[in-house]
Scaffold this motif. Structure first.
Motif: not given
Length: 123
Positions: A50-58, A70-78, A24-32
């Motif tokens: 297919v899969a979704a994740i909310d801001s709290g990690g659910s 398995t869906i996951s995110r790396d907030n540091a890497k957006n 993601a780009s255009g916003h510094a904190y998209v993934s979080s």
């Protein structure tokens, strides 16, 4: 404006694995700060959540991929990920990531979409 770029698609035999990424780009904190999801669309079929994740990690998964994806995110890497294991031919589709400030879960109502990455699973 949020931009999403998917990568990691390809061709694999049934039973194999792939990991999709969505940067993601255009916003510094998209993934979080945003709600994000993975969708897929096969030729002649509607786009499917297919899969979704909310801001709290659910997380939430459609029944057909539960236990295999398995869906996951790396907030540091957006970056958002989708680990796909035990792939089946019916998983063949174009896979898209999506993001929004609203939590749509598996509904295809997200505001921002990537261009997609193709996944092909052969039997």
């Amino acid at each position: 404006q949020v931009q999403l770029v998917e990568s990691g698609g390809g061709s694999v035999q049934a039973g194999g694995s792939l990991r999709l990424s969505c940067e993601a780009s255009g916003h510094a904190y998209v993934s979080s700060m945003y709600y994000m999801g993975w969708f897929r669309q096969a030729p002649g079929k509607e786009r499917e959540g297919v899969a979704a994740i909310d801001s709290g990690g659910s997380t939430s998964y459609t029944d057909s991929v539960e236990g295999r994806f398995t869906i996951s995110r790396d907030n540091a890497k957006n970056t958002l990920y989708l680990q796909m294991d035990s792939l089946k031919p019916e998983d063949t589709a174009m896979y898209y990531c999506a993001a929004d400030r609203v939590n749509w879960w598996l509904l295809a109502e997200y505001r921002y979409w990537g261009q997609g990455t193709q996944v092909t699973v052969s039997s």
